[in-house]
Design a protein around this motif. Structure first.
Motif, PDB file in Angstrom:
ATOM      1  N   UNK A  72       0.818  -1.209   0.000  1.00 48.29           N
ATOM      2  CA  UNK A  72       0.000   0.000   0.000  1.00 48.29           C
ATOM      3  C   UNK A  72       0.852   1.258   0.000  1.00 48.29           C
ATOM      4  N   UNK A  73       1.941   1.218   0.793  1.00 45.97           N
ATOM      5  CA  UNK A  73       2.836   2.367   0.798  1.00 45.97           C
ATOM      6  C   UNK A  73       3.492   2.558  -0.564  1.00 45.97           C
ATOM      7  N   UNK A  74       3.891   1.429  -1.171  1.00 49.28           N
ATOM      8  CA  UNK A  74       4.514   1.548  -2.494  1.00 49.28           C
ATOM      9  C   UNK A  74       3.527   2.105  -3.509  1.00 49.28           C
ATOM     10  N   UNK A  75       2.287   1.596  -3.473  1.00 51.13           N
ATOM     11  CA  UNK A  75       1.288   2.089  -4.417  1.00 51.13           C
ATOM     12  C   UNK A  75       0.998   3.572  -4.178  1.00 51.13           C
ATOM     13  N   UNK A  76       0.908   3.943  -2.896  1.00 50.03           N
ATOM     14  CA  UNK A  76       0.679   5.360  -2.596  1.00 50.03           C
ATOM     15  C   UNK A  76       1.851   6.202  -3.091  1.00 50.03           C
ATOM     16  N   UNK A  77       3.075   5.676  -2.860  1.00 50.02           N
ATOM     17  CA  UNK A  77       4.250   6.424  -3.296  1.00 50.02           C
ATOM     18  C   UNK A  77       4.289   6.521  -4.817  1.00 50.02           C
ATOM     19  N   UNK A  78       3.958   5.417  -5.507  1.00 44.35           N
ATOM     20  CA  UNK A  78       3.956   5.452  -6.963  1.00 44.35           C
ATOM     21  C   UNK A  78       2.903   6.410  -7.493  1.00 44.35           C
ATOM     22  N   UNK A  79       1.759   6.497  -6.791  1.00 45.20           N
ATOM     23  CA  UNK A  79       0.681   7.349  -7.272  1.00 45.20           C
ATOM     24  C   UNK A  79       0.892   8.806  -6.915  1.00 45.20           C
ATOM     25  N   UNK A  80       1.669   9.103  -5.853  1.00 42.94           N
ATOM     26  CA  UNK A  80       1.778  10.466  -5.366  1.00 42.94           C
ATOM     27  C   UNK A  80       3.187  11.027  -5.413  1.00 42.94           C
ATOM     28  N   UNK A  81       4.178  10.238  -5.791  1.00 35.16           N
ATOM     29  CA  UNK A  81       5.545  10.724  -5.817  1.00 35.16           C
ATOM     30  C   UNK A  81       6.175  10.445  -7.176  1.00 35.16           C
ATOM     31  N   UNK A  82       7.053  11.311  -7.558  1.00 34.91           N
ATOM     32  CA  UNK A  82       7.769  11.172  -8.821  1.00 34.91           C
ATOM     33  C   UNK A  82       8.776  10.031  -8.709  1.00 34.91           C
ATOM     34  N   UNK A  83       8.782   9.139  -9.694  1.00 33.15           N
ATOM     35  CA  UNK A  83       9.642   7.953  -9.622  1.00 33.15           C
ATOM     36  C   UNK A  83      11.116   8.303  -9.766  1.00 33.15           C
ATOM     37  N   UNK A  84      11.446   9.420 -10.402  1.00 34.01           N
ATOM     38  CA  UNK A  84      12.857   9.771 -10.621  1.00 34.01           C
ATOM     39  C   UNK A  84      13.432  10.517  -9.423  1.00 34.01           C
ATOM     40  N   UNK A  85      12.752  11.554  -8.964  1.00 32.46           N
ATOM     41  CA  UNK A  85      13.301  12.420  -7.918  1.00 32.46           C
ATOM     42  C   UNK A  85      12.732  12.140  -6.536  1.00 32.46           C
ATOM     43  N   UNK A  86      11.699  11.273  -6.450  1.00 31.27           N
ATOM     44  CA  UNK A  86      11.005  10.982  -5.189  1.00 31.27           C
ATOM     45  C   UNK A  86      10.327  12.210  -4.600  1.00 31.27           C
ATOM     46  N   UNK A  87      10.136  13.235  -5.399  1.00 29.38           N
ATOM     47  CA  UNK A  87       9.386  14.398  -4.958  1.00 29.38           C
ATOM     48  C   UNK A  87       7.897  14.157  -5.163  1.00 29.38           C
ATOM     49  N   UNK A  88       7.035  14.865  -4.444  1.00 27.61           N
ATOM     50  CA  UNK A  88       5.592  14.765  -4.724  1.00 27.61           C
ATOM     51  C   UNK A  88       5.307  15.098  -6.188  1.00 27.61           C
ATOM     52  N   UNK A  89       4.393  14.304  -6.787  1.00 26.60           N
ATOM     53  CA  UNK A  89       4.044  14.569  -8.181  1.00 26.60           C
ATOM     54  C   UNK A  89       2.890  15.566  -8.241  1.00 26.60           C
ATOM     55  N   UNK A  90       2.372  15.740  -9.450  1.00 29.46           N
ATOM     56  CA  UNK A  90       1.340  16.745  -9.658  1.00 29.46           C
ATOM     57  C   UNK A  90       0.110  16.465  -8.794  1.00 29.46           C
ATOM     58  N   UNK A  91      -0.274  15.159  -8.662  1.00 24.32           N
ATOM     59  CA  UNK A  91      -1.459  14.812  -7.880  1.00 24.32           C
ATOM     60  C   UNK A  91      -1.302  15.205  -6.422  1.00 24.32           C
ATOM     61  N   UNK A  92      -0.183  14.804  -5.807  1.00 24.94           N
ATOM     62  CA  UNK A  92       0.041  15.132  -4.395  1.00 24.94           C
ATOM     63  C   UNK A  92       0.256  16.631  -4.216  1.00 24.94           C
ATOM     64  N   UNK A  93       0.901  17.272  -5.184  1.00 23.42           N
ATOM     65  CA  UNK A  93       1.105  18.721  -5.094  1.00 23.42           C
ATOM     66  C   UNK A  93      -0.233  19.457  -5.040  1.00 23.42           C
ATOM     67  N   UNK A  94      -1.166  19.074  -5.924  1.00 16.34           N
ATOM     68  CA  UNK A  94      -2.482  19.709  -5.907  1.00 16.34           C
ATOM     69  C   UNK A  94      -3.185  19.485  -4.565  1.00 16.34           C
ATOM     70  N   UNK A  95      -3.025  18.288  -4.013  1.00 18.15           N
ATOM     71  CA  UNK A  95      -3.652  18.009  -2.728  1.00 18.15           C
ATOM     72  C   UNK A  95      -3.061  18.889  -1.622  1.00 18.15           C
ATOM     73  N   UNK A  96      -1.758  19.005  -1.594  1.00 13.04           N
ATOM     74  CA  UNK A  96      -1.121  19.816  -0.544  1.00 13.04           C
ATOM     75  C   UNK A  96      -1.383  21.307  -0.764  1.00 13.04           C
ATOM     76  N   UNK A  97      -1.436  21.728  -2.025  1.00 11.37           N
ATOM     77  CA  UNK A  97      -1.755  23.135  -2.279  1.00 11.37           C
ATOM     78  C   UNK A  97      -3.178  23.437  -1.835  1.00 11.37           C
ATOM     79  N   UNK A  98      -4.098  22.487  -2.075  1.00 11.16           N
ATOM     80  CA  UNK A  98      -5.471  22.679  -1.631  1.00 11.16           C
ATOM     81  C   UNK A  98      -5.535  22.774  -0.107  1.00 11.16           C
ATOM     82  N   UNK A  99      -4.803  21.915   0.596  1.00 13.45           N
ATOM     83  CA  UNK A  99      -4.776  21.965   2.052  1.00 13.45           C
ATOM     84  C   UNK A  99      -4.174  23.285   2.550  1.00 13.45           C
ATOM     85  N   UNK A 100      -3.135  23.753   1.883  1.00 10.93           N
ATOM     86  CA  UNK A 100      -2.498  24.995   2.313  1.00 10.93           C
ATOM     87  C   UNK A 100      -3.404  26.188   2.057  1.00 10.93           C
ATOM     88  N   UNK A 101      -4.147  26.179   0.950  1.00 10.84           N
ATOM     89  CA  UNK A 101      -5.098  27.256   0.700  1.00 10.84           C
ATOM     90  C   UNK A 101      -6.158  27.303   1.798  1.00 10.84           C
TER      91      UNK A 101
END
Length: 966
Positions: free
Chosen positions: A526-555
């Motif tokens: 589950x952690x791997x799937x979450x990481x694959x779905x929400x993190x960039x595979x090359x840089x391990x940074x949050x991807x566009x999906x997770x970024x939008x989620x965190x930006x929404x939370x910060x707003x």
């Protein structure tokens, strides 16, 4: 009982079936035993009879031999002296012997006498030699009524007896001085005495070599004498009996045949006798029928015994089996009821004991399945595994019978450390403790993935067992929980006794370890799937999906808490050159380093994300002022500009950053993203490698560029190349093709360069677009070359912004090498504005040294300087279409065009006329010596398929002109 359950089965009485089965078994056994016994007895009698008849047949051979020799001795004695004329005295002497029954005298010259056997020549020779001749006749003759000669008188013979032939010994006799043949008859009483008294039902028969019966104690069927003659007698041992069998009147007979041979004695004639002793064969059926009365008595006695035994066993076994049956019926209903075994006897007692053991085992297994099911429920319901470990370990103690149980969860990032959760069987929970797992111990666990028993003297060697030892465990069992190749946890149970646990307890521990492994594996998956779905595979940074989620939370957070945050939109400048120069693998390494540097520039709690490609975003939380965002942006630009060594080369990364504050500038995700994007593009347009805050004026300033859609078109590859042929006016062949850019907009259709090139130059995207044109054109030229239809050259337009790039020459070289093209096949078209830029002039010289052709485009417009043609490495000039529009109608235009052509030829330049749209224009160019021409009268810009067809068909200029004229 549930109404849907079937009714309980009744236990039928067993005595009837037992009695029937035992009776059938007894009857079959007695019948088989009786038949086998009779067969054995008759077989033995049969063998004894065969032996007896064989012995008797062999015994009679010397008896008959001796009797014949004795008769021959009497005959010789009686014929040794001449009886004279008194024949009565000879007969008296013959009868007085008791061996001979009578004599018949036959004259020597007669061949035969009535009733007597004839003598063959061999017989007469034997008589002459003084030997006796043995002769057999079916019956002895009576004395003649009147003798033929007074000198011969017969002695009457003994009357014939049925089944007995007359046996005669012929010998020479001298009577009254004359020799005669005397047929001396052997007395049957003497010869066959005692033969009618053979033992039992046996009989005796004597048959000569011709099959004639000499003696038979009982009548023989036809063919039997010849069977006795054909018996396989051993020639070396003729007196050894041979057993023969035959059928007579439906009865089987057996006989033993021995042979009497007289060829080695003084007796001649019929000297071969077959002596047979025979008897009826034994038949088993009559003997068996004779046993039937006795067997009936035995069956009756056996039936009585069976009934008594059945009654006894039923009284002993039926109650026990009934109770076991009732207990099984309760078991079917889910009730585990043991059976009392104190009253049971024999086999039912063993059955009841086995049933009780099975019920106890089932109870234990059902209880274990209940515990395992409860463990499964706890694992499924728990949001975090640690929350469910305490009740799970309590169930593990119940399953394994252990005093204590523990699970050591190994740290994923530090395999030498683990957190131990411990529970005792009495319900007491222990605090979580940190334990150590050394590498040697981990290796042992990996090599032994099954249950391992740890004795008391080894407990101190395992650090993770310290919590169990502290609770009084004296021996432990350990199960490593493997997730992949990694030890994710260690399950262990402790016992207060030193004795090893039972195998079922170990199996239940293995079941618990397997469930923990599944839970941990699912959690990691589950952690791997979450990481694959929400993190960039090359840089391990949050991807566009997770970024939008965190930006929404910060707003939402800034709106609720009256705070200020900022969004930084970061785009790397000219990152594509890195991929083109050192490859995509090196580009990926560079992106990874950029991600690390970005994370190092922000504080914990801020978000650094990669949207894709070379685009990054940073969410800065809880800013005291907007200046802090600018400071961090400058820090990022400075950090990225530090050289990065990849593939042995230092690369300098620059980035353009757009900054927007929220909720100051916007309060929705779309607005915040749009503002940061506009600020970033404004930073690029202002010279790149800078950071700009969003301002409302940017919306108006960048509206033409942003609304042009070039950014989206470049990302979506909406551009395409069309090709316009350039014809050689001397040969008529296609000499080159010019690549012309088209924008295939999904909304507005195909757009020409003059509609979007100004916006591309204004935004700086002309560099990226030009790079794509260069690579695509070289790739297509390589395809035409492989197909054998490539033109001589490919002409491409380049802008001054491209030529300003220090690495543009290397970019051209790599594009040619990637397509395996020589530099001479590429022609780059530039305008006179490039000569005013020093960096562009240096790039032109480098391109010329590389071997790339350079053409001056739009010649004849503006302020064309002839000095440029002399100073710079230009290989061709292109007469602008605006000048060609007035040719040949305007004399001044004609003079100017002719002057350009002559001047270019004088400087050694090639001339290309573009925008040729009429045949008179083409004729003018031919007359003035122009080398190449392109225009609508020859061919319009065509797609790849149409140009390929034109090149493959080798259509010349004249054919095209005829079509145009037509």
């Amino acid at each position: 009982m549930n109404a849907a359950d079937p009714p309980p089965l009744r236990m039928p009485p067993m005595w009837r079936r037992v009695a029937l089965v035992m009776t059938l078994v007894m009857v079959v056994a007695l019948s088989v035993a009786g038949w086998a016994s009779v067969r054995a007895i008759t077989a033995q009698i049969d063998r004894d009879d065969a032996t007896q008849v064989s012995e008797l047949a062999a015994q009679f051979v010397p008896v008959f031999r001796s009797r014949l020799h004795m008769a021959d001795a009497w005959v010789r004695y009686l014929t040794a002296t001449e009886p004279g004329t008194d024949e009565q005295s000879l007969r008296a002497r013959v009868l007085a012997t008791g061996t001979l029954a009578g004599v018949v005298l036959v004259p020597l010259d007669e061949r035969s006498a009535g009733g007597l056997p004839s003598l063959a020549t061999s017989d007469r020779l034997a008589l002459t030699a003084g030997r006796s001749v043995l002769k057999i006749v079916p019956s002895a003759p009576s004395a003649p009524a009147a003798p033929a000669a007074p000198a011969v008188q017969a002695v009457p013979a003994t009357p014939a007896v049925p089944g007995r032939a007359g046996v005669y010994l012929a010998h020479l006799v001298t009577v009254a001085g004359a020799q005669q043949i005397g047929f001396f008859q052997l007395a049957p009483v003497w010869l066959w005495r005692d033969l009618d008294q053979v033992p039992g039902r046996m009989g005796l028969a004597v048959v000569d070599a011709g099959g004639s019966v000499i003696f038979a104690g009982a009548p023989l069927a036809s063919g039997v004498p010849h069977l006795l003659v054909r018996a396989p007698i051993d020639a070396r041992h003729p007196a050894r009996a041979v057993v023969q069998g035959w059928q007579q009147d439906g009865t089987a007979w057996r006989g033993a045949v021995a042979q009497l041979r007289l060829d080695d004695t003084p007796i001649a004639g019929d000297g071969v006798w077959n002596i047979a002793v025979y008897d009826k064969a034994i038949d088993a059926w009559p003997a068996l029928f004779s046993l039937v009365p006795m067997m009936l008595v035995l069956l009756l006695l056996g039936a009585l015994c069976v009934l008594f035994g059945t009654w006894y066993l039923s009284r002993r076994w039926q109650p026990a089996l009934t109770r076991v049956h009732a207990a099984l019926d309760q078991l079917r209903q889910g009730v585990f009821a043991p059976v009392e075994v104190g009253w049971a006897a024999d086999a039912p007692r063993v059955v009841a004991q086995s049933y009780n053991l099975a019920v106890a085992e089932l109870q234990r297994r059902f209880a274990a399945q209940g515990y395992l099911a409860e463990i499964d429920r706890l694992l499924l319901e728990a949001e975090e595994l640690e929350q469910a470990l305490e009740p799970i370990l309590a169930r593990v103690c119940d399953l394994t019978g252990a005093q204590t149980a523990a699970v050591a969860l190994v740290d994923r990032d530090a395999a030498a450390h683990a957190r131990s959760f411990t529970v005792s069987a009495d319900g007491g929970a222990c605090p979580i403790s940190r334990v150590n797992i050394d590498e040697e111990m981990a290796q042992q666990l990996r090599e032994s993935p099954q249950a391992s028993t740890v004795p008391s003297h080894h407990l101190d060697r395992y650090g993770f067992l310290e919590p169990l030892r502290a609770l009084g465990a004296r021996s432990c069992c350990v199960w490593p929980v493997m997730v992949g190749e990694r030890i994710a946890a260690i399950l262990s149970v402790g016992y207060g006794e030193v004795a090893a646990p039972l195998a079922p307890q170990l199996s239940f521990g293995t079941e618990c370890a397997a469930r923990l492994r599944t839970a941990l594996d699912n959690a990691e998956r589950g952690e791997r799937l979450y990481h694959q779905a929400h993190f960039d595979s090359l840089t391990s940074l949050p991807n566009r999906l997770l970024f939008h989620d965190r930006l929404s939370q910060e707003l939402k957070n800034v709106a609720d808490n009256d705070q200020r945050s900022a969004l930084l939109y970061i785009d790397l400048d000219h990152f594509k050159k890195v991929n083109d120069s050192v490859g995509h693998v090196a580009g990926d390494q560079l992106l990874t380093i950029v991600a690390q540097r970005l994370r190092a520039c922000v504080k914990e709690g801020d978000t650094v994300a990669r949207l894709g490609g070379d685009e990054f975003t940073v969410i800065l939380r809880n800013l005291p002022s907007g200046d802090v965002a600018g400071t961090i942006a400058e820090r990022i630009i400075e950090a990225l500009q530090r050289p990065v060594n990849i593939a042995g080369r230092d690369h300098f990364v620059r980035a353009s950053i757009g900054i927007t504050l929220f909720p100051d500038d916007a309060n929705t995700i779309e607005a915040v993203m749009r503002n940061a994007d506009l600020a970033m593009y404004h930073a690029k347009d202002g010279g790149r490698a800078r950071a700009l805050f969003f301002d409302s004026t940017m919306t108006r300033a960048l509206a033409p560029v942003a609304q042009s859609g070039l950014f989206r078109a470049l990302r979506r590859r909406e551009f395409a190349l069309h090709y316009q042929p350039q014809f050689d006016l001397r040969t008529g062949a296609v000499a080159a093709v010019e690549a012309l850019l088209r924008w295939q907009s999904p909304r507005e259709g195909v757009r020409l360069p003059h509609d979007f090139i100004p916006a591309a130059e204004e935004s700086g995207l002309i560099v990226d677009i030009g790079t794509w044109v260069l690579e695509s054109g070289c790739h297509q030229l390589a395809i035409w070359r492989d197909d054998g239809i490539a033109p001589v050259r490919l002409a491409l337009n380049v802008s001054v912004q491209q030529l300003r790039l220090a690495d543009f020459t290397n970019l051209v070289r790599r594009s040619l090498e990637r397509a395996s093209l020589t530099p001479g096949v590429l022609e780059l078209e530039v305008t006179e504005t490039v000569f005013a830029d020093e960096a562009a002039r240096q790039t032109l010289r480098a391109l010329s040294e590389l071997g790339v052709r350079l053409a001056l485009d739009d010649f004849g417009t503006g302020y064309s300087s002839l000095n440029h043609l002399r100073q710079h490495p230009v290989d061709a000039i292109k007469i602008d279409r605006s000048l060609m529009q007035e040719v040949p109608d305007d004399p001044k235009a004609n003079s100017l065009a002719a002057s350009i052509i002559d001047m270019a030829h004088a400087l050694g330049k090639q001339v290309v006329a573009e925008g040729v749209e009429t045949l008179p224009q083409l004729d003018f160019l031919r007359e003035r010596g122009c080398e190449l021409a392109q225009g609508y009268v020859l061919a319009r810009p065509l797609g790849v398929a149409e140009v390929s067809e034109l090149l493959s068909s080798r259509q010349g200029l004249e054919l095209l002109l005829r079509r145009a004229a037509g």
